[in-house]
Design an enzyme around this catalytic site. Structure first.
Site, PDB file in Angstrom:
ATOM      1  CE1 TYR A  91      -4.343   1.313   0.418  1.00 40.88           C
ATOM      2  CE2 TYR A  91      -3.068   3.087   1.375  1.00 40.88           C
ATOM      3  CZ  TYR A  91      -4.234   2.624   0.831  1.00 40.88           C
ATOM      4  OH  TYR A  91      -5.305   3.476   0.683  1.00 40.88           O
TER       5      TYR A  91
ATOM      6  CE1 TYR B  17      -5.092   6.443  -2.807  1.00 45.34           C
ATOM      7  CE2 TYR B  17      -7.028   7.739  -3.303  1.00 45.34           C
ATOM      8  CZ  TYR B  17      -6.172   7.186  -2.389  1.00 45.34           C
ATOM      9  OH  TYR B  17      -6.392   7.375  -1.048  1.00 45.34           O
TER      10      TYR B  17
END
Lengths: 135, 376
Positions: free
Chosen positions: B280, B330
């Site tokens: 992440y 994203y």
């Protein structure tokens, strides 16, 4: 002149913090049952769940946790201040505060000692900020 | 038995799909998610009528989503659009499967933040600290990286290695938004947003959607492609000191260490076994923090660890081979999980990691999760 930066959202929980700041007092919410100190304020003590919460002055001392500079204005009111200082301070009592570092900042370093100063930014608003103690 | 052990090597990913990534103001979350769902369904070989579990994330209404897709599932879950729900969603869907609440769960995530001009700061996310001008996830990560710099001597040039490696991967990914290679010097020269972080340390803001279809391992054999199995999961949430949103004094070291240890123990593997790492990367420093917590390098040494292309394809630990949030899309962890599946299937084309058998996903966030996948 009107104050163009974001104002605090005053509610029954947060009002004492801002009232105290106007009197140049940095304060923390303190649990009268177990003594836990917290900020921002909470409806019950996060440690013991008591509803009996009071406000007490903090020592005003702390340690610089982190620091940086905003080069982007997320509110238009900050546009003329760019870049502006931002810092996180660990108060001597334990809680963290997001704040600004003022005064001579070239010696800023994680772990440096800081103390509170009070900036009257509007007639009805005083912001507790921090400066390096040099110790 | 830890509840996670119910999942161990029993649940498979059988379908993955995504939209193009970019700016799509003509559609909405439902249109994007439906596109990704169609692609994942095709990928799985399943019929739509077989989907009996629905999980939606960052999609306003699960009812509308089900209506759009023509589904009457036996299990539904909705999760908010926070950048930490992907790992939670996959674990929850796996639990629904192992407890017999559904046979085939479709998980979908859609993000239309670019077309809606989301800023991720200011009045969008009000907090107690607004009067001091402190706001934005990037602000919190700038503060954590400053700690790392002062405490461990980490430099922005070392941090640049993360952005440079992921951009290199994006250039090999036809789906990726960012296609222009960057150098360490580009990273250093980029305009600051919240110093010490600059533009190339920040994730993209783009539109798109991802869908993942999960089923039990014993049913997965009937699907179109070789299944990818979930062999380990781990978790640690941290709320007690969350008063400065997303800021963690220890850069989430303890939480990542704990979630990683649980996932590794369940999977029976460790850091040396990981062929590709999906990390992440809302901001580049998160990658350094995660590498330390998982034990890929000692605490405080991630800056040195990533030097000289460690995270690039061909390096010691190919990481975010799709380009990640920084350069692919994203999709808040979701695209990284489908990249894990594509790597294990050998479908990653020019960015394929050779002999890829074990892939780890990790999200160092207030809800830290890690998932370990393997080839069947």
């Amino acid at each position: 002149m009107s104050y163009a930066k974001p104002r605090p959202r005053i509610d029954p929980l947060t009002a004492p913090f801002w009232e105290n700041a106007r009197r140049n007092i940095l304060s923390l919410q303190v649990c009268t049952a177990c003594g836990d100190k917290h900020l921002p304020p909470s409806p019950v003590c996060p440690k013991c769940l008591s509803s009996d919460q009071d406000w007490r002055p903090a020592s005003g001392g702390g340690v610089l946790e982190a620091y940086g500079e905003f080069h982007r204005a997320y509110w238009n009111g900050f546009a003329d201040d760019l870049p502006y200082s931002s810092a996180i301070v660990r108060l001597d009592e334990g809680p963290l505060m997001a704040t600004n570092l003022v005064g001579e900042t070239s010696a800023a370093k994680v772990g440096a000692k800081v103390r509170v100063v009070f900036d009257v930014v509007a007639d009805d608003l005083t912001l507790p900020r921090f400066e390096l103690t040099g110790d | 038995m830890a509840s996670g052990d119910l999942i161990r090597d029993r649940v498979s990913v059988v379908g993955v799909g995504n939209t193009p990534y970019g700016s799509f103001p003509e559609t909405d979350e439902y249109g994007l998610a439906a596109h990704a769902f169609r692609n994942a369904l095709e990928d799985s070989g399943l019929q739509k009528s077989q989907i009996d579990g629905l999980l939606v994330c960052r999609i306003p209404s699960y009812v509308r989503m089900g209506e759009v897709l023509g589904l009457d599932p036996g299990w539904t879950m909705t999760l908010p659009g926070h950048g930490r729900m992907a790992g939670m969603a996959i674990v929850e869907a796996a639990m629904a499967l192992v407890t017999g609440q559904a046979k085939y769960v479709a998980l979908m995530y859609a993000n239309i933040g670019r077309s809606r001009r989301i800023n991720y700061g200011g009045d969008e996310i009000p907090s107690f600290w607004d009067p001091w001008g402190f706001t934005s996830p990037g602000g919190a990560h700038a503060m954590m990286f400053r700690r790392h710099m002062d405490l461990y001597g980490t430099t922005t040039r070392q941090l640049a290695e993360v952005s440079v490696a992921f951009r290199h991967h994006a250039c090999l990914n036809p789906d990726a938004v960012m296609k222009k290679p960057i150098t360490i010097e580009d990273h250093e020269a980029a305009r600051r947003i919240v110093a010490p972080l600059g533009l190339l340390d920040y994730c993209l803001i783009n539109d798109g959607a991802v869908c993942i279809i999960l089923t039990m391992k014993d049913r997965a054999r009937d699907c179109r492609k070789a299944p990818v199995n979930i062999i380990g999961v781990g978790a640690r949430d941290e709320y007690r000191e969350s008063n400065i949103s997303l800021y963690a004094t220890d850069c989430r070291y303890a939480a990542v260490k704990e979630a990683g240890a649980v996932a590794y123990r369940m999977a029976g593997v460790g850091p040396p076994d990981i062929d590709a790492f999906m990390c992440y990367d809302n901001f580049s420093p998160t990658v350094l923090f995660t590498l330390e917590g998982l034990g890929f390098c000692p605490r405080g040494e991630a800056g040195r660890f990533v030097e000289n292309g460690t995270l690039k394809l061909g390096g010691q630990l190919p990481t975010n081979t799709d380009g990640g949030h920084l350069s692919n899309s994203y999709m808040q962890g979701w695209a990284l999980n489908i990249e894990a599946v594509r790597q294990l299937r050998g479908e990653a084309g020019a960015r394929q990691v050779p002999d890829c058998n074990v892939v780890q996903y990790a999200q160092a966030t207030p809800c830290t999760r890690s998932i370990i996948y393997t080839r069947a």
